[in-house]
Design a protein around this motif. Structure first.
Motif, mmCIF file in Angstrom:
data_model
loop_
_atom_site.group_PDB
_atom_site.id
_atom_site.type_symbol
_atom_site.label_atom_id
_atom_site.label_comp_id
_atom_site.label_asym_id
_atom_site.label_seq_id
_atom_site.Cartn_x
_atom_site.Cartn_y
_atom_site.Cartn_z
ATOM 1 N N ALA A 1 24.562 13.676 -45.870
ATOM 2 C CA ALA A 1 24.748 12.568 -46.808
ATOM 3 C C ALA A 1 24.930 11.246 -46.062
ATOM 4 O O ALA A 1 24.405 10.204 -46.477
ATOM 5 N N ILE A 2 25.673 11.271 -44.970
ATOM 6 C CA ILE A 2 25.884 10.050 -44.185
ATOM 7 C C ILE A 2 24.572 9.545 -43.611
ATOM 8 O O ILE A 2 24.247 8.349 -43.689
ATOM 9 N N ILE A 3 23.793 10.455 -43.053
ATOM 10 C CA ILE A 3 22.521 10.061 -42.445
ATOM 11 C C ILE A 3 21.562 9.502 -43.492
ATOM 12 O O ILE A 3 20.852 8.530 -43.241
ATOM 13 N N LYS A 4 21.578 10.093 -44.683
ATOM 14 C CA LYS A 4 20.704 9.616 -45.754
ATOM 15 C C LYS A 4 21.123 8.226 -46.224
ATOM 16 O O LYS A 4 20.278 7.349 -46.451
ATOM 17 N N ALA A 5 22.448 8.031 -46.361
ATOM 18 C CA ALA A 5 22.943 6.745 -46.865
ATOM 19 C C ALA A 5 22.950 5.661 -45.792
ATOM 20 O O ALA A 5 22.780 4.475 -46.089
ATOM 21 N N HIS A 6 23.128 6.082 -44.539
ATOM 22 C CA HIS A 6 23.246 5.109 -43.444
ATOM 23 C C HIS A 6 22.411 5.569 -42.253
ATOM 24 O O HIS A 6 22.959 6.035 -41.241
ATOM 25 N N PRO A 7 21.107 5.444 -42.330
ATOM 26 C CA PRO A 7 20.272 5.887 -41.199
ATOM 27 C C PRO A 7 20.571 5.141 -39.899
ATOM 28 O O PRO A 7 20.218 5.613 -38.825
ATOM 29 N N GLU A 8 21.284 4.018 -40.009
ATOM 30 C CA GLU A 8 21.601 3.252 -38.796
ATOM 31 C C GLU A 8 22.597 3.983 -37.890
ATOM 32 O O GLU A 8 22.782 3.590 -36.730
ATOM 33 N N VAL A 9 23.236 5.042 -38.399
ATOM 34 C CA VAL A 9 24.171 5.775 -37.543
ATOM 35 C C VAL A 9 23.452 6.450 -36.382
ATOM 36 O O VAL A 9 24.084 6.857 -35.399
ATOM 37 N N ARG A 10 22.118 6.560 -36.507
ATOM 38 C CA ARG A 10 21.359 7.138 -35.400
ATOM 39 C C ARG A 10 21.534 6.331 -34.107
ATOM 40 O O ARG A 10 21.406 6.857 -33.006
ATOM 41 N N GLN A 11 21.827 5.041 -34.260
ATOM 42 C CA GLN A 11 22.034 4.190 -33.087
ATOM 43 C C GLN A 11 23.278 4.605 -32.297
ATOM 44 O O GLN A 11 23.407 4.249 -31.122
#
Length: 348
Positions: free
Chosen positions: A26-36
């Motif tokens: 859910a976090i990755i879907k809502a905030h793809p910027e966490v990949r950074q």
């Protein structure tokens, strides 16, 4: 007539899947910027070396002072050594997740270096069973973070037994891996870890004397026992309110504990190194604002010892792994949340 407080006789039984894989998606879907945030931090190795040098230098100083200053050694170990050794535990933890270097062997070497002031060779064993803790959280047959049944019955909820258990925690921890399934503790790296620890211990005694060695013993026990940083072991998954099974700590000691308190964040996305965990919470606040957390390790330490509602059974045991959870646990990194993380460490 005195009425005895009832002692919890088993872990809390849950048939639901652990919360972290679902929240991670859910976090990755809502905030793809966490990949950074999913990067490695090679500077962590420099911290490990610095702590090793500092602890060795203090042991040298205590060796010069001699046994008559044992009390001073105890004070320094409580005020400095415990925090230093605990920080190295965090570095061993990040090395276990391969968050320092891309090469696994380099990560293992950093873990062994960080393990030296602890005097005991625990880094490689931790590497084996900690990853199982992530993939099988709460599963008694795979998760060494759960106490043995005999251990929980022995300690009960009496304050002095819980205090002794905390003080001797590393020895109790040694009794847990033999019950686990599908792990191999004895390999080449385990013996390298053992040899390095033995050589360091002998060198400390030879060059600094037993008084220098005693300082490191004090620091070792304080770093995981009756000390504010020792409450970290309680903070992570112990609870008597079983609506939530993982807790974070947001307090000032995180500054010297390398953000180890951000435990929900770490379990959600284990591919994020210690220095970026606060950034994950800042990027996705809606996923953490409603979760319960601790703000004081010192208060929690006293609460665990003296509150009879706390025992070693104050944990969630996962009795049934759902099929969809097993698929998530077995997924490759590139299958989690649609991310291509094949070159980055991640474990659920």
């Amino acid at each position: 007539m005195h009425i005895l407080e009832p002692v919890q006789a088993a872990f809390y039984q849950s048939e639901t899947e652990q919360p972290h894989p679902g929240r991670a998606r859910a976090i990755i879907k809502a905030h793809p910027e966490v990949r950074q945030l999913m990067v490695r931090n090679p500077w962590t190795a420099l911290i490990a070396i610095s702590i090793l040098v500092m602890q060795t230098a203090i042991a040298f100083g205590m060796g010069k002072l001699g046994f008559s200053y044992w009390w001073f050694s105890l004070v320094v170990a409580y005020c400095v050594g415990a925090f230093a050794n605990h920080a190295n535990y965090v570095i061993i933890h990040d090395a276990t997740h391969n968050l320092i270097f891309r090469n696994k062997s380099w990560n293992k070497m950093v873990a062994i270096i960080a393990d030296l002031p602890n005097l005991t060779p625990g880094a490689m064993g931790f590497r084996v069973y900690h990853l199982k803790h992530h993939s099988h959280q709460g599963d008694y047959e795979y998760d060494a973070d759960l106490a043995n049944h005999w251990e929980a019955r022995l300690v009960g909820n009496q304050w002095y037994r819980k205090a002794i258990w905390l003080m001797l925690f590393p020895f109790f921890q040694l009794t847990r891996p033999p019950r686990l399934k599908a792990i191999t503790m004895w390999d080449r790296w385990f013996f390298i870890n053992f040899a390095c620890a033995a050589l360091y211990d002998v060198a400390v005694v030879y060059f600094f004397g037993w008084s220098g060695f005693l300082y490191l013993v004090f620091a070792f026990f304080f770093s995981i026992g009756l000390h504010p940083v020792g409450a970290r072991w309680i903070q992570e998954h112990y609870t008597y309110d079983f609506d939530q099974e993982t807790f974070s700590y947001y307090g000032p000691i995180n500054r010297v504990a390398l953000n180890m308190g951000y435990h929900n964040e770490h379990h959600d996305l284990p591919s994020i190194p210690w220095n970026n965990l606060p950034k994950l919470r800042a990027m996705a606040p809606e996923f953490y604002s409603d979760l319960k957390y601790h703000s004081s390790w010192s208060r929690l330490l006293f609460q665990f010892v003296f509150d009879k509602r706390y025992s070693l059974y104050s944990r969630v045991e996962r009795m049934k792994q759902r099929t969809d959870y097993r698929r998530v646990s077995a997924a490759t990194p590139s299958q989690v949340g649609g991310l291509d993380l094949s070159a980055r460490p991640i474990s659920f």
